[in-house]
Design a protein around this motif. Structure first.
Motif, PDB file in Angstrom:
ATOM      1  N   SER A   1       0.813  -1.228   0.000  1.00  7.91           N
ATOM      2  CA  SER A   1       0.000   0.000   0.000  1.00  7.91           C
ATOM      3  C   SER A   1       0.844   1.274   0.000  1.00  7.91           C
ATOM      4  O   SER A   1       0.290   2.376   0.073  1.00  7.91           O
ATOM      5  CB  SER A   1      -0.927  -0.002   1.209  1.00  7.91           C
ATOM      6  N   PHE A   2       2.148   1.129  -0.069  1.00 11.14           N
ATOM      7  CA  PHE A   2       3.067   2.278  -0.129  1.00 11.14           C
ATOM      8  C   PHE A   2       2.842   3.304   0.992  1.00 11.14           C
ATOM      9  O   PHE A   2       2.637   4.477   0.733  1.00 11.14           O
ATOM     10  CB  PHE A   2       2.990   2.966  -1.501  1.00 11.14           C
ATOM     11  N   PHE A   3       2.814   2.770   2.203  1.00  9.28           N
ATOM     12  CA  PHE A   3       2.791   3.707   3.331  1.00  9.28           C
ATOM     13  C   PHE A   3       3.844   3.315   4.358  1.00  9.28           C
ATOM     14  O   PHE A   3       4.323   2.183   4.390  1.00  9.28           O
ATOM     15  CB  PHE A   3       1.390   3.814   3.956  1.00  9.28           C
ATOM     16  N   LEU A   4       4.181   4.281   5.184  1.00 11.13           N
ATOM     17  CA  LEU A   4       5.152   4.057   6.265  1.00 11.13           C
ATOM     18  C   LEU A   4       4.475   4.398   7.580  1.00 11.13           C
ATOM     19  O   LEU A   4       3.712   5.366   7.639  1.00 11.13           O
ATOM     20  CB  LEU A   4       6.355   4.988   6.129  1.00 11.13           C
ATOM     21  N   LYS A   5       4.747   3.593   8.600  1.00 12.88           N
ATOM     22  CA  LYS A   5       4.309   3.985   9.945  1.00 12.88           C
ATOM     23  C   LYS A   5       5.541   4.471  10.692  1.00 12.88           C
ATOM     24  O   LYS A   5       6.593   3.823  10.666  1.00 12.88           O
ATOM     25  CB  LYS A   5       3.648   2.812  10.659  1.00 12.88           C
TER      26      LYS A   5
ATOM     27  N   ILE B   1       3.176   7.424   0.690  1.00  3.68           N
ATOM     28  CA  ILE B   1       4.190   7.855  -0.278  1.00  3.68           C
ATOM     29  C   ILE B   1       3.536   7.932  -1.654  1.00  3.68           C
ATOM     30  O   ILE B   1       3.091   6.907  -2.202  1.00  3.68           O
ATOM     31  CB  ILE B   1       5.404   6.895  -0.288  1.00  3.68           C
ATOM     32  N   GLN B   2       3.444   9.124  -2.173  1.00  3.89           N
ATOM     33  CA  GLN B   2       2.817   9.357  -3.478  1.00  3.89           C
ATOM     34  C   GLN B   2       3.902   9.585  -4.533  1.00  3.89           C
ATOM     35  O   GLN B   2       5.070   9.736  -4.199  1.00  3.89           O
ATOM     36  CB  GLN B   2       1.890  10.587  -3.409  1.00  3.89           C
TER      37      GLN B   2
ATOM     38  N   SER C   1      11.525   1.236  -2.205  1.00  3.44           N
ATOM     39  CA  SER C   1      12.041  -0.102  -1.933  1.00  3.44           C
ATOM     40  C   SER C   1      13.268  -0.086  -1.015  1.00  3.44           C
ATOM     41  O   SER C   1      13.609  -1.093  -0.399  1.00  3.44           O
ATOM     42  CB  SER C   1      12.402  -0.800  -3.245  1.00  3.44           C
ATOM     43  N   LYS C   2      13.929   1.049  -0.922  1.00  2.29           N
ATOM     44  CA  LYS C   2      15.143   1.120  -0.097  1.00  2.29           C
ATOM     45  C   LYS C   2      14.851   1.490   1.360  1.00  2.29           C
ATOM     46  O   LYS C   2      15.753   1.489   2.190  1.00  2.29           O
ATOM     47  CB  LYS C   2      16.111   2.126  -0.708  1.00  2.29           C
ATOM     48  N   LEU C   3      13.601   1.819   1.644  1.00  2.00           N
ATOM     49  CA  LEU C   3      13.264   2.202   3.015  1.00  2.00           C
ATOM     50  C   LEU C   3      13.046   0.956   3.864  1.00  2.00           C
ATOM     51  O   LEU C   3      12.455  -0.019   3.391  1.00  2.00           O
ATOM     52  CB  LEU C   3      11.999   3.067   3.035  1.00  2.00           C
ATOM     53  N   LYS C   4      13.520   0.977   5.082  1.00  2.00           N
ATOM     54  CA  LYS C   4      13.347  -0.195   5.958  1.00  2.00           C
ATOM     55  C   LYS C   4      13.077   0.212   7.404  1.00  2.00           C
ATOM     56  O   LYS C   4      13.402   1.337   7.807  1.00  2.00           O
ATOM     57  CB  LYS C   4      14.550  -1.126   5.859  1.00  2.00           C
ATOM     58  N   GLU C   5      12.498  -0.754   8.107  1.00  3.87           N
ATOM     59  CA  GLU C   5      12.179  -0.505   9.511  1.00  3.87           C
ATOM     60  C   GLU C   5      13.464  -0.241  10.294  1.00  3.87           C
ATOM     61  O   GLU C   5      14.476  -0.888  10.051  1.00  3.87           O
ATOM     62  CB  GLU C   5      11.445  -1.710  10.104  1.00  3.87           C
ATOM     63  N   GLY C   6      13.400   0.708  11.199  1.00  2.00           N
ATOM     64  CA  GLY C   6      14.569   1.045  12.021  1.00  2.00           C
ATOM     65  C   GLY C   6      15.299   2.284  11.520  1.00  2.00           C
ATOM     66  O   GLY C   6      16.058   2.900  12.263  1.00  2.00           O
TER      67      GLY C   6
END
Lengths: 141, 234
Positions: free
Chosen positions: B154-158, B171-172, B193-198
């Motif tokens: 869903s292309f979102f970040l918490k 993320i639009q 795709s490069k974003l990750k938890e932490g």
């Protein structure tokens, strides 16, 4: 025992006692100095865990200041060698603090500019410090 | 003897200079000198006052809560507490604008509406602020936090901030995405795709245009800057 022998023995005992007294006194002084030095050396280690990074200080500009220019200088006081992120509505600026006082030019957009400052201490893993101010670019009409 | 001559000569020079100055002043009509000096002094004072006024000028920004004939009330946030300001509007002296992108257009006072986010400049008096200008602007939110969830579908970040507030960032295509490169020490364009938890994230969202969702603290991200967790534990 002749009189001279008695005097010689007496002097020998006197100087012997004097020498012993000086040696004992020196030993005690050295011991005290060593203990004091050890205590001084161990003190920072014991408080190292409580070391707190220097808090961010925004020297200028003042919060809610009004400018009629498209940029302004921000002066901060931070921990030397820390990593700084300055966010504005138009740009993110990253830099390393080469000294405790740093000055950075930031672009301003028309209207309100929220300037959010985050400081990562040089010792990684410690808490990121944050501070925010609002400045306004209102051209004179 | 030589030094005595020098002293006498110096005294004569000084006396001559002073006499010339006095004669020059006497030669000029005193009235015009006074007027000129007073005028210069007035101009200097006026310039200084204007400089000080500009230097110390503060703006008041907040949402309009109440609109009346010659005033509006705005609610601002100061030290995490809401504070109301009465803004006095003079029909002839107060100019009202709307900021659209990089330009501001003059509008009528009657165009102001409740919940508009406005920036007010002017002098604060006891009973309120005498407004010089009122600008309707977009309200932004700029924060920092840690990514706790990445939704690849869903292309979102918490994100959770240091004060434990939780945000959902959509993320639009229009979202400007940057990541700090530890080697080049530059902020470089990046992809979802490069974003990750932490990872630590610095984000900008618009409170005026939050996006389609009505969920609390959910916004379309305007811009993000990601600091990889490898950098944090360096």
């Amino acid at each position: 025992m002749k009189k001279e022998t008695g005097i010689a023995v007496g002097l020998g005992v006197f100087f012997g006692l004097l020498f012993s007294f000086v040696v004992i006194l020196n030993t005690q002084t050295n011991k005290a100095v060593t203990q004091k030095k050890q205590a001084t050396q161990t003190r920072p280690a014991s408080t190292q865990g409580n070391t707190v990074a220097r808090p961010i200080e925004i020297v200028s500009p003042n919060d809610r200041s009004v400018f009629d220019t498209k940029e302004t200088k921000i002066t901060l006081k931070v921990e030397k060698d820390s990593f700084i992120v300055i966010q504005t509505p138009s740009q993110d600026i990253t830099l390393e603090a080469e000294s405790e006082t740093i000055t950075q030019v930031v672009p301003l957009t028309l209207g309100e500019n929220i300037v959010h400052i985050s400081v990562y201490p040089k010792s990684g893993g410690a808490k990121v410090q944050e501070k925010q101010l609002k400045v306004y670019y209102i051209p004179t009409t | 003897m030589k030094s005595t001559h020098t002293a006498v000569l110096a005294s004569v020079c000084i006396a001559a200079t002073m006499t010339t100055a006095v004669l020059a002043i006497e030669a000029t009509p005193s009235g015009s000198i006074d007027d000129k000096n007073v005028k210069i002094l007035r101009e200097k004072i006026a310039t200084k006052v204007e400089e000080m006024r500009k230097k110390d000028q503060r703006a008041y920004a907040g949402k309009i809560r109440k609109i009346e004939d010659t005033s509006i009330t705005i609610a601002t946030i100061e030290n995490n507490e809401e504070k109301d300001y009465l803004i006095k509007i003079d029909e002839t002296l107060t100019n009202v604008f709307r900021i659209v992108g990089t330009v501001s257009r003059e509008i009528k006072k009657s165009d102001l509406k409740n919940n508009d986010y406005v920036i007010v400049t002017g002098q604060q008096l006891n009973e309120g602020i005498e407004a010089d200008t009122i600008h309707i602007d977009e309200e932004f939110l700029v924060r920092t936090g840690s990514i706790i969830e990445v939704s690849k579908e869903s292309f979102f970040l918490k994100v959770v901030t240091s004060d434990k507030e939780e945000f959902t960032l959509d993320i639009q295509n229009s979202t400007k995405q940057f990541m700090y490169n530890m080697k080049s020490k530059e902020n470089e364009s990046t992809g979802f795709s490069k974003l990750k938890e932490g990872d630590t994230i610095h984000f900008v969202v618009s409170k005026t245009n939050p996006g389609d969702s009505t969920e609390k603290n959910r916004y379309d991200a305007v811009r993000i800057l990601v600091i990889p967790q490898e950098f944090i534990v360096r």
